[in-house]
Structures are given as C-alpha cells and as structure tokens.
Design a protein around this motif. Structure first.
Motif, PDB file in Angstrom:
ATOM      1  N   ARG A  12       0.821  -1.209   0.000  1.00  0.00           N
ATOM      2  CA  ARG A  12       0.000   0.000   0.000  1.00  0.00           C
ATOM      3  C   ARG A  12       0.859   1.265   0.000  1.00  0.00           C
ATOM      4  O   ARG A  12       0.459   2.293  -0.561  1.00  0.00           O
ATOM      5  N   LEU A  13       2.028   1.199   0.618  1.00  0.00           N
ATOM      6  CA  LEU A  13       2.906   2.360   0.639  1.00  0.00           C
ATOM      7  C   LEU A  13       3.404   2.676  -0.771  1.00  0.00           C
ATOM      8  O   LEU A  13       3.380   3.845  -1.205  1.00  0.00           O
ATOM      9  N   GLY A  14       3.827   1.631  -1.485  1.00  0.00           N
ATOM     10  CA  GLY A  14       4.270   1.827  -2.860  1.00  0.00           C
ATOM     11  C   GLY A  14       3.139   2.291  -3.759  1.00  0.00           C
ATOM     12  O   GLY A  14       3.316   3.173  -4.619  1.00  0.00           O
ATOM     13  N   GLN A  15       1.954   1.715  -3.562  1.00  0.00           N
ATOM     14  CA  GLN A  15       0.796   2.128  -4.355  1.00  0.00           C
ATOM     15  C   GLN A  15       0.432   3.586  -4.088  1.00  0.00           C
ATOM     16  O   GLN A  15       0.092   4.338  -5.000  1.00  0.00           O
ATOM     17  N   GLN A  27      -8.690   0.583  -5.072  1.00  0.00           N
ATOM     18  CA  GLN A  27      -8.320  -0.704  -4.479  1.00  0.00           C
ATOM     19  C   GLN A  27      -8.213  -0.601  -2.955  1.00  0.00           C
ATOM     20  O   GLN A  27      -8.443  -1.567  -2.241  1.00  0.00           O
ATOM     21  N   PHE A  28      -7.896   0.600  -2.473  1.00  0.00           N
ATOM     22  CA  PHE A  28      -7.764   0.804  -1.037  1.00  0.00           C
ATOM     23  C   PHE A  28      -9.095   0.657  -0.315  1.00  0.00           C
ATOM     24  O   PHE A  28      -9.134   0.334   0.873  1.00  0.00           O
ATOM     25  N   LEU A  29     -10.195   0.919  -1.017  1.00  0.00           N
ATOM     26  CA  LEU A  29     -11.506   0.933  -0.368  1.00  0.00           C
ATOM     27  C   LEU A  29     -11.968  -0.451   0.061  1.00  0.00           C
ATOM     28  O   LEU A  29     -12.885  -0.573   0.884  1.00  0.00           O
ATOM     29  N   ASP A  30     -11.351  -1.504  -0.471  1.00  0.00           N
ATOM     30  CA  ASP A  30     -11.724  -2.877  -0.107  1.00  0.00           C
ATOM     31  C   ASP A  30     -10.820  -3.449   0.983  1.00  0.00           C
ATOM     32  O   ASP A  30     -10.975  -4.607   1.363  1.00  0.00           O
ATOM     33  N   ASP A  31      -9.906  -2.637   1.474  1.00  0.00           N
ATOM     34  CA  ASP A  31      -8.963  -3.119   2.486  1.00  0.00           C
ATOM     35  C   ASP A  31      -9.670  -3.283   3.829  1.00  0.00           C
ATOM     36  O   ASP A  31     -10.583  -2.521   4.168  1.00  0.00           O
ATOM     37  N   SER A  32      -9.237  -4.261   4.627  1.00  0.00           N
ATOM     38  CA  SER A  32      -9.848  -4.495   5.941  1.00  0.00           C
ATOM     39  C   SER A  32      -9.404  -3.463   6.984  1.00  0.00           C
ATOM     40  O   SER A  32     -10.057  -3.288   8.011  1.00  0.00           O
ATOM     41  N   ASP A  33      -8.314  -2.761   6.697  1.00  0.00           N
ATOM     42  CA  ASP A  33      -7.787  -1.763   7.635  1.00  0.00           C
ATOM     43  C   ASP A  33      -8.534  -0.439   7.447  1.00  0.00           C
ATOM     44  O   ASP A  33      -8.480   0.151   6.357  1.00  0.00           O
TER      45      ASP A  33
END
Length: 493
Positions: A398-401, A423-429
């Motif tokens: 995620r940092l690279g993205q 893509q970040f919106l589907d992350d569990s965090d």
C-alpha cells in the motif's frame, strides 16, 4: 592500603563471583555463595561502623562549636537542621504507561529543637544515615521508634513517611503524609507532604486529585518547584495541554537546562497541536538545544516531538547525535535524512537517505521516503522508479501504491491514479480505506468535482488526525459552487 583500594578489592571480588557463577559447578557455587555471604557480613559491619563514626563526628563538631561560642550551650534550645534527599516523585511517561523517579533534595528546617527531643537525636541521626544509604527497612525501624517517643518531631515523621514509601507500604505512608500535611507547623514540611500525596495519587492515575495536591503544595510554599513540575505533568496526562504549558513554562524560567522539563513542554505542545492545528506556540527562550549527554531513548523521543511541532532543526540535531552513537542503525540515518531534506533540500537529504537504505535494504519506509523526496523535487521518473521497486517485491504494497498514486497525480494520469486508489476501499484496515478516500478526494478536486471531493473527504474524518489537510480541503469544497457528479460516482453511505 588506602581505603579506596580496599573497597576496589571488594568490588572486584563481587564482580568475579558474578562472572564465575554461570559456568560454576554445584560444588563451586556453594563456595561462591559462602564468599558472597562473607562479603555481605563485611558490608554490614562497614555500615554499622560508619554510622557510629558519623554519630561521634556530629557530636564532636557540635561540642567544639559550643566551646568556641558558635552555638548556644547544650542546656539551651539549639537549632537543628537536616536534609531530606531524593524525594520520590511519580512521573508517568505519556502513552508508555511507565513511571520513573525524578529526584530532588529539599532543606527541611525544624525550628528550635525542644530540650526533651535531645535524647532522641542519636536515633534520628542513625535513621538518617540508613536512609541516605538507601537501607530503608532499617531507616523505617529507627524513625518508627522516634515517632513513637517524640511524635512532634516533624522532620523525623517526614523521614518515617518516606521510609515507608520506599518500603512499598503505600497506605501507611499516605496516612503519615496526610497527617503531616494537616498538622505540621513548617510550611516546607507541609509543601513536601502535599507533593508526596500528589505523587501517590498520580501513581493511581487520579490526575484531578493529584493536581489539587500539587496546587496545595505550591500554596504552602510557592517556590516548591518539584510540585510545579508535577502539576504540569498531571495536566498533560489529563489532556489539559494549555494548562500544562503554562505551568512548565514557569518552571523552565528557573530551570532552563532541565531536559525533562523541555521534553514535557514538547509533549504538551504536540498535544495542543493535535487538538487545535491553528494554535500558535513559540518555544520558551529557555528551551535549549539537545545535548550529547542525553541517553538514546530520550534523544529519539525529543526528535519525534520536535518533528511534530515543526522544529526540524532541533530534530536534525537529535538525529545527528544519534548517528554518532548508533552509526549502524538505519532508522537514525532515515530521521537525519528526512529532516535535512525538509531544511536544506534533496542534495544532502538524498545522500543520507541512500545510507539509511544501505543499512536496512528491506525497510520499505526508507525506499518510499527516497521516492517521496524525488517526487516533490520534481524528479518524477526517479520517484516512479523507487515506488515500482517496492511494488516489484510486493504488488499489494500500500505504501508503494500510495506513492504511485501521487506520482500519477503529478503527471496528470488521473484515471490510473483512481484505479489504484479504489483498491484501497476494499482493504480491511480502516486507515487504509481512509487513505483511499483521501486520494480520491484530491483527484476529484483536480477535476473540480467539488461535491464528490467533499463526500470523499467526509469519509476520512474518523482518521482526520492522520490527514491534517482535511479541514482545509473541506472548507475549499464548501466555498465552491459545486460541480455535478454522476449518481454512480457519489459515495454511498
């Protein structure tokens, strides 16, 4: 043999026993244990002889002064003066949940010593000797006898209370301090007692009650600086940043080189900025530069706090000292590189960051920082190369993205930037999801789609403390006439 050499021989013997113990056989350990027992007997004998010598020396000095007319005769009332040293004060470090001791000495004058107390002075001196040798169980026994026979001797009762405290008899110590606080005639004894009460309450995290005790200590004796420091600490631990700053600034006026007070000011300033980003604070003139004498952990914390309040020059100094002490630690060079870049730009900052990466090649944070520096210095290809290097090892990094999203934003490739951000919106965090909304909000602003941008930024609010720009962005969106967003683009609740 000089006494220094004799004690050095004893220390060497003790160290030798400690070093030999691990590899010793069962029989050898029995012999070593006998040697330890012998050394303990020697220690006890030395302490006892020293106490007898101290008592005789004090009596001799007093009698000679009386004969020379420097003191009233023994038949008259005489002035007694002793020192209470190393008061235990509870200092709780923010977020670490730990306590430490801040030691300070205070002179306690008892006024004139009544004639009937003279008989108990040897007991007092003996207890005082044990106390300063940190033999608190023995000191407690002496002062318990003194308090029973001469309950009005305030300094003796104060020593008794502290001896109880250091023997972990908290409830009994608390009762003794409260008794002194209510009944002592000496303002100094009252102030010290309330300060100790505050420390005991602070140990239980009763910040409001502890603060009141420290205030009362200052009312009894306004120059009780230990209580002022502790009051500032209580305010900080209770979340009252401005009150903490007011108190610690007053303390720093008299103790400008107290690094613990400087650290407390920085913590309070950091907390205030977290609560109010518009707050304007000027560090007090007495907030001196960090120095090499501080331990590594303190220098690291000071560096982080300096960074939080935007004082990058002083953070840079902390990291510089740390690189001297920990030259092979990548995180130290990373901190020095980052702050150097913020102060002087990329020429020096990038060189230092390369050293950090060489010491910790697997640390993605360092590679990201290297790319980020290049991105904001206009070297877009160099930044993209750094971020892609991270993604080649882990395509879901995620940092690279996040770095790639910012790079695409810089060159106007908003479609690709949006694809990655969604893509970040589907992350569990929850934080990663908020980061995705943050990126999408910025991209919507570029397209002047203010209505959609505002909705994205609203979704980041649970983690707004991580994105300081959010309040400004929301104000900007609210000030615009509002672009039209397709119904499919609107953020669903």
């Amino acid at each position: 043999m000089k006494i220094e050499d004799w004690f050095q021989t004893l220390r060497t013997k003790a160290q030798s026993i400690e070093e030999r113990w691990k590899e010793a056989s069962e029989q050898e350990r029995l012999q070593l244990a006998d040697q330890l027992f012998y050394l303990r007997q020697v220690s006890d004998t030395v302490v006892d002889l020293w106490l007898q010598f101290e008592e005789k020396l004090s009596n001799a000095i007093r009698h000679i002064k009386q004969m020379e007319g420097q003191l009233p005769a023994a038949t008259q009332e005489e002035q007694a003066e002793t020192a209470m040293a190393k008061e235990g004060e509870a200092l709780v470090q923010k977020e670490a949940g730990k306590t430490a001791a801040k030691e300070a000495g205070s002179e306690v004058k008892h006024g004139k010593l009544p004639q009937e107390m003279h008989a108990y002075e040897p007991v007092f001196r003996r207890g005082e000797g044990f106390y300063h040798l940190r033999m608190f169980q023995d000191a407690k026994k002496c002062f318990a006898q003194l308090v029973q026979e001469s309950p009005d001797w305030e300094s003796g009762r104060l020593y008794y209370a502290y001896s109880l405290l250091f023997c972990d008899e908290m409830e009994t110590a608390f009762r003794e301090f409260r008794l002194l606080a209510k009944s002592a005639s000496s303002p100094t004894v009252v102030a010290i007692s309330y300060n100790a009460i505050g420390c005991l309450l602070a140990e239980e995290k009763q910040w409001l009650e502890a603060a009141q005790a420290f205030k009362t200590s200052l009312e009894a004796k306004p120059d009780q600086e230990e209580a002022r420091y502790n009051l500032a600490l209580c305010y900080l631990m209770d979340g009252d940043a401005q009150e903490a700053l007011d108190e610690i600034e007053g303390y720093l006026q008299k103790h400008e080189h107290d690094w613990e007070a400087q650290l407390l000011w920085l913590r309070a300033a950091h907390l205030l900025f977290q609560m109010d980003e518009t707050a304007e604070l000027a560090p007090p003139a007495s907030l001196t530069l960090p120095n090499r004498e501080l331990d590594s952990e303190t220098l690291q914390e000071m560096a982080h706090l300096y960074e939080a309040v935007g004082n990058y020059h002083r953070a840079q100094i902390c990291y510089h000292f740390l690189t001297e002490r920990l030259p092979k630690e990548g995180w130290v060079w990373h901190g020095l590189a980052w702050n150097t870049w913020l102060i002087a730009g990329s020429e020096r900052g990038l060189t230092l960051m390369k050293k950090a990466i060489s010491l910790a090649p697997g640390q993605d944070d360092f590679v990201f920082s290297y790319g980020w520096m290049q991105l904001f210095d206009g070297n877009i290809p160099g930044a993209i190369l750094a971020f892609r290097h991270m993604l080649e090892k882990d395509s879901e990094n995620r940092l690279g993205q996040s770095g790639m999203i910012s790079a695409f934003e810089k060159v106007g490739e908003t479609r690709e930037a949006k694809r990655l951000a969604k893509q970040f919106l589907d992350d569990s965090d929850p934080y990663i999801r908020s980061l995705g909304y943050f990126h999408l909000g910025r991209l919507a602003m570029i397209e002047e789609n203010w209505r959609l941008a505002e909705q994205y930024f609203q979704r980041t609010l649970p983690h707004a403390d991580q994105f300081r720009e959010i309040p400004i962005y929301l104000q900007l969106c609210a000030s615009k006439p509002g672009g039209q967003a397709a119904e499919s683009e609107l953020v669903q609740p």
